[in-house]
Design an enzyme around this catalytic site. Structure first.
Site, PDB file in Angstrom:
ATOM      1  N   ASP A 211      -4.675 -54.742  -1.432  1.00  0.00           N
ATOM      2  CA  ASP A 211      -5.896 -54.891  -0.653  1.00  0.00           C
ATOM      3  C   ASP A 211      -6.555 -56.253  -0.877  1.00  0.00           C
ATOM      4  O   ASP A 211      -7.760 -56.376  -0.870  1.00  0.00           O
ATOM      5  CB  ASP A 211      -6.880 -53.756  -0.953  1.00  0.00           C
TER       6      ASP A 211
ATOM      7  N   ASP B 230      -6.982 -51.485 -15.961  1.00  0.00           N
ATOM      8  CA  ASP B 230      -7.771 -52.716 -16.111  1.00  0.00           C
ATOM      9  C   ASP B 230      -8.884 -52.532 -17.142  1.00  0.00           C
ATOM     10  O   ASP B 230      -9.182 -53.435 -17.917  1.00  0.00           O
ATOM     11  CB  ASP B 230      -8.315 -53.204 -14.763  1.00  0.00           C
TER      12      ASP B 230
END
Lengths: 659, 406
Positions: A389, A470
């Site tokens: 994205d 993350d």
């Protein structure tokens, strides 16, 4: 050479069962005995012949079979090629479409191609596109036209569908509340008589050919505001056209063969499948001179958002200095359409069978993708990690080519990222400027192989941990005080709004106004000064030159920063210890930058731009740069707003509540 | 003739291949000095490529090319028939459930009675080149060429990455490995075994992996110790293989067993060199103990970083079995561990190209018995192995020599 002895074993078994069957029958019908015996003999004969042939064949094929029996990894023998089914010669499709409050389904020739009866999801207008020659499903979408702007997305989608395709519509729950006139008119132009009058909680189904005939439409009005229309079931027939008519006649080149394969399978990609003037699928951007990242593998991490992936790959392949040979797209799951997109662009794709849920699944997908990347490119010292994205800036590779040597020479670095968390339209200015930050932004970044192989991979969170990869990478145990290099103006742009942690509101607030570099060939400034010690010298120089702002003014006000350009200003905020971000968070809030957690800091210093001036924020006394504060200046303290009962800090995800 | 045509085809497509045909390279090797020095003078006779044979074998590095479709079309136009063997990508085998596109392993181009076998080499983790096995699929023409006569493809193989030398042979320009004899020596010992990733996954389903910090740390140290040991022995030109627990770890779980405490290697006693001990010491691994002597039961132990030991067992060959020895320091007792005869294969382990016994199952079963699939944490090297035998006691006067601990 040993011989293959698998198949003869099957013979006695088959024979025995035949005999048993005969015996059973003979008890009652002696007359059948003769027949049975003849049958048995015949069968035996056939099996013998078949087996002899098999043995002969296998003998010939012995070479292929010869393999260490304990090391047999070859599945090739199992997946025998099944002859392709002859193309569907039937000219008519039976289509069934059902619309109701809690369930929709679509069946084509008895096969269910859509079924949604899940609670609290799938509200709105479901659209299915069929190939007019084969009847295959080419696209499946749902537009929640109860909510704003979804009708615009639907119009966009319908406009992209090629003429001649078969369109199927059905409403689940509610699809009219935010269905505006533009969308209604488009539906009308497709032949719908009901669409212009669709209203609150009506049920509706429609089947038609784009730019052609209508195959059927059914509608049930809602009798009252509080109730839904009755369920409707539309049964109709659709006449298929010939394959010739359904395809474009592009010149027969390698590229067009890929295009043809793609366009006969999927819909909703607009001009890439236009017969007259298709948009290119090969971009040949200018090569980079002295490209230091030409041989660096690029891993694109993807899920099942093929339209995003399409947009992402277009921008990636258009970036100067891209090397398509080094790109691998890793698809989380056995999804066909993302793979179709990958093949359209002639890239390598790898599918990953999901093994766990949600966040942990993404984490495991990341791990598998990174490990595979370094396996496939064993000589690589780095890998570029991208997500589906992201838009990629035209100078993405140029940016990396100029900075990647820092990762080699400076061990205090954790990564290089293309994303500046604080780089908004109003806070980022200089495309040639780089920062060191103590956070790990992700969203287009470079990973060092040694970091991955020696530190991250061996202790990567296991599936049951349910951690975001993350978040985990940002933890001090992993980061160990190392920093990332980021640009002032981001080289990636996060466009995704439908994701695991994403929704429209969130995206609007935190991502939409992010600045994105569109200038090619930007020459980065003084890259050498990004190294650990050099950067301190640079910061001290900057602070020395910076003008101290008037601390009696409100830092949220625009007038806090004078109406100048190109100057360096500094302000001091209160920061009692290293983890005290109270004032910073309030400041970030009023400056409309990232405030959900602390990003972009370096030793209690933040660097951004305000009104085209470099704007430095120093946390006193925690930051080592506090010494630059003139004694007369009192650090600004901003109090967090008093917590109201039940107030939520972050915007809540709008629930798809039943209407 | 065919080779010339093929090279024409290849160069028209800009595909950098190099010659690996054992027969032709063998002929070349005899004249290598001359070939290296003479530049393209016209050669009087067809000396190399005209030697009678059915095939000529070339190699191709995978990342150096891509336009397959064009190659096939041009080949067909030139009258070649071709065949391609695809396979799933072994570089993804170790991964949880990844499935990529199949990769080409072999191509065969046939013209009249001669065929060109093009072997695709892939670079893999551990700085080596790998080629796959040649296995035909059901629908393929089994009589396309006499497959059994091919020099490559019976097994997968692993090779060093050769330096290439452009030469002119029989008026043809080709690339050859710079040192043909080295390459030729590699061929008979090139067989490669893939780790048993599927079984390893099944193993970890049964016995979940230890992800504790200590386990991670141990694996990291053991891996770097193994890399260092491999570097040291390779520099000495000493052939070694993974033995005991390290071999079991590879075979059972494709990883280092986190509670194994040491790294175990085997070396044939005929390959023993006196330089081994100083070489390890120079590499920063001091000798911890030395048991036995070259003539009998030699065993060396070096101290690695962080309390990890590197054990090197020397293997002695008898008519119908192999063995290595053990010594108990305090009693001078000798032990003998018997193994069925084995040969060596290449494999990849923790990003290293190393040897393992090709007959791994027999080797592991000899050492650990039929229950080797079940992890055992308490292990006594004097009694636990199923192949241990008492072997008497060292005479007292020899103790100084055969039992040295530091």
């Amino acid at each position: 050479m040993e011989e293959w002895k698998g198949s003869p074993g099957a013979k006695p078994h088959a024979k025995r069962s035949w005999h048993l069957a005969c015996k059973y029958k003979l008890m009652n019908q002696r007359a059948l005995r003769k027949l049975c015996q003849t049958g048995a003999v015949l069968f035996l004969l056939v099996t013998v012949i078949v087996n002899i042939k098999l043995i002969l064949d296998t003998r010939r094929a012995a070479y292929e079979e010869e393999e260490d029996s304990t090391q047999d990894y070859d599945d090739d023998m199992l997946d025998m090629e099944v002859p392709k089914q002859p193309a569907n010669t039937r000219k008519v499709l039976d289509v069934e479409v059902y619309s109701s409050r809690s369930k929709v389904y679509v069946a084509v020739d008895g096969t269910t191609v859509l079924e949604d009866d899940a609670r609290e999801q799938g509200r709105g207008i479901h659209v299915i596109v069929l190939n007019q020659a084969t009847g295959h499903v080419m696209a499946k979408r749902v537009f929640d036209t109860y909510s704003p702007h979804e009708d615009e997305a639907m119009v966009l989608f319908l406009n992209m569908v090629a003429r001649g395709r078969i369109l199927i519509f059905t409403i689940k729950d509610e699809g009219s509340f935010h269905l505006k006139d533009t969308a209604k008119n488009l539906l009308k132009s497709l032949g719908s008589q009901v669409a212009p009058f669709l209203s609150w909680r009506d049920m509706w189904t429609f089947v038609g050919k784009k730019g052609g005939e209508v195959y059927g439409e059914k509608h049930a009005k809602s009798p009252a505001l509080s109730t839904w229309g009755d369920a409707v079931l539309l049964k109709t027939e659709v006449h298929l056209t010939s394959l010739e008519d359904a395809e474009c006649h592009w010149p027969n080149t390698e590229l067009n063969r890929r295009r043809k394969t793609f366009c006969s399978k999927v819909e909703g990609y607009g001009s890439v499948c236009s017969c007259k003037d298709p948009t290119p699928i090969e971009f040949n951007p200018e090569p980079l001179k002295n490209n230091k990242v030409f041989d660096v593998p690029v891993a694109v991490i993807a899920g099942n958002r093929p339209n995003y992936l399409y947009r992402m790959l277009r921008s990636l392949l258009s970036a100067q200095g891209v090397n398509p040979e080094m790109i691998t797209v890793f698809i989380d799951g056995y999804y066909e359409e993302p793979m179709d997109v990958v093949e359209l662009f002639g890239l390598a794709g790898i599918q990953h069978t999901p093994i766990s849920i949600k966040n942990a699944r993404v984490s495991q997908h990341y791990k598998a993708s990174l490990t595979a990347t370094f396996n496939l490119f064993p000589e690589a010292k780095f890998a570029v990690v991208l997500e589906e994205d992201l838009d990629i800036s035209v100078d993405f590779f140029s940016f990396l080519s100029q900075s990647i040597y820092l990762l080699e020479e400076d061990e205090s670095l954790y990564c290089i990222s293309a994303w500046n968390d604080q780089g908004y339209e109003h806070t980022a200015e200089d495309p040639s400027l780089l920062y060191r930050v103590e956070t790990m932004p992700g969203l287009g970044w470079v990973l060092r192989k040694s970091l991955y192989k020696e530190e991250l991979e061996p202790k990567w969170p296991t599936p049951e941990k349910l951690w975001d990869w993350d978040m985990w990478m940002r933890m001090p145990e992993q980061r160990k005080g190392r920093e990332c290099i980021i640009p002032d103006i981001s080289r990636s742009y996060h466009f995704g709004i439908v994701g695991l942690n994403m929704n429209g509101y969130f995206h609007e607030a935190y991502f939409k106004k992010h600045k994105f570099n569109t200038v090619p060939n930007v020459q980065l400034k003084n890259v050498e000064s990004l190294k650990k010690d050099a950067y301190e010298i640079e910061i001290h120089r900057l602070l020395g030159e910076a003008e101290v702002l008037d601390h009696s003014k409100n830092p949220c006000e625009d007038s806090f920063v004078p109406d100048t350009e190109g100057k360096v200003y500094v302000m001091f905020i209160r920061m009692e210890q290293e983890a005290d971000f109270t004032t910073w968070t309030q400041l970030a809030k009023c400056l409309h930058i990232w405030d959900l957690d602390v990003r972009g800091n370096h030793k209690g210093l933040w660097r951004l731009f305000r009104k085209k001036n470099h704007f430095l924020v120093v946390g006193v006394p925690a930051s080592p740069y506090s010494s630059k504060k003139p004694p007369s200046v009192t650090p600004i303290y901003m109090e967090p707003p008093a917590k109201e009962e039940g107030a939520v800090a972050a915007p809540a995800v709008p629930a798809a509540e039943q209407t | 003739h065919v080779v010339k045509k093929f090279l024409g085809l290849i160069s028209s497509q800009n595909i950098p291949v190099y010659l690996i045909d054992p027969l032709v390279l063998g002929l070349i090797d005899k004249d290598i000095e001359q070939i290296r020095t003479t530049s393209d003078g016209p050669s009087p006779e067809c000396k190399y490529f005209c030697a009678p044979r059915d095939f000529t074998t070339f190699a191709l590095l995978d990342k150096t090319w891509k336009h397959e479709v064009d190659l096939f079309r041009t080949a067909e136009r030139m009258g070649f028939q071709w065949l391609r063997v695809l396979h799933k990508d072994p570089r993804l085998d170790g991964m949880d459930d990844l499935s990529g596109t199949e990769i080409p392993l072999h191509y065969i181009f046939k013209l009249a009675s001669h065929a060109i076998h093009l072997v695709v080499f892939y670079e893999r983790s551990g700085h080596y080149l790998w080629h796959g096995p040649l296995r035909l699929k059901q629908h393929m023409d089994r009589k396309f060429v006499p497959f059994r006569k091919l020099h490559f493809g019976r097994y997968p193989g692993a090779y060093e990455k050769p330096e290439l030398l452009p030469v002119s042979l029989d008026d043809l320009k080709v690339q050859i490995p710079q040192n043909p004899s080295n390459f030729l020596e590699e061929i008979p010992h090139s067989r490669f075994l893939e780790c048993r990733y599927r079984e390893a996954r099944a193993f970890f389903q049964l016995y979940p992996d230890d992800a504790s910090l200590e386990a991670v740390e141990f694996r990291k140290r053991a891996k770097s110790l193994l890399h260092l040991a491999a570097l040291t022995l390779n520099n000495l030109g000493v052939t070694f293989w993974l033995s005991s627990g390290t071999c079991l770890g590879w075979y059972r779980q494709c990883n280092i067993i986190p509670y194994s405490k040491d790294v175990d290697l085997g070396i044939f006693i005929r390959d023993y060199k006196a330089d081994i001990i100083p070489a390890f010491q120079k590499a920063g691994l001091p000798l911890k103990h030395k048991f036995g002597k070259v003539e009998d039961s030699l065993e060396l132990s070096f101290q690695g970083e962080g309390d990890i030991k590197l054990d090197i067992f020397f293997f002695y060959e008898e008519d119908d079995y192999m063995w290595n020895g053990g010594t108990q320091a305090k009693s001078g007792k000798k032990f003998k561990y018997l193994f069925p005869k084995f040969t060596l294969c290449w494999t990849e382990f923790v990003e290293l190209k190393v040897h393992v016994p090709c007959e791994t199952l027999q080797y592991v079963e000899a050492n650990y018995g039929p229950g080797w699939r079940v992890p055992v944490r308490t292990w006594d090297w004097k009694s636990s192995p199923s192949n241990v035998q008492d072997n008497g006691v060292w005479p007292l006067e020899e103790w100084d020599e055969v039992i040295q601990t530091y």
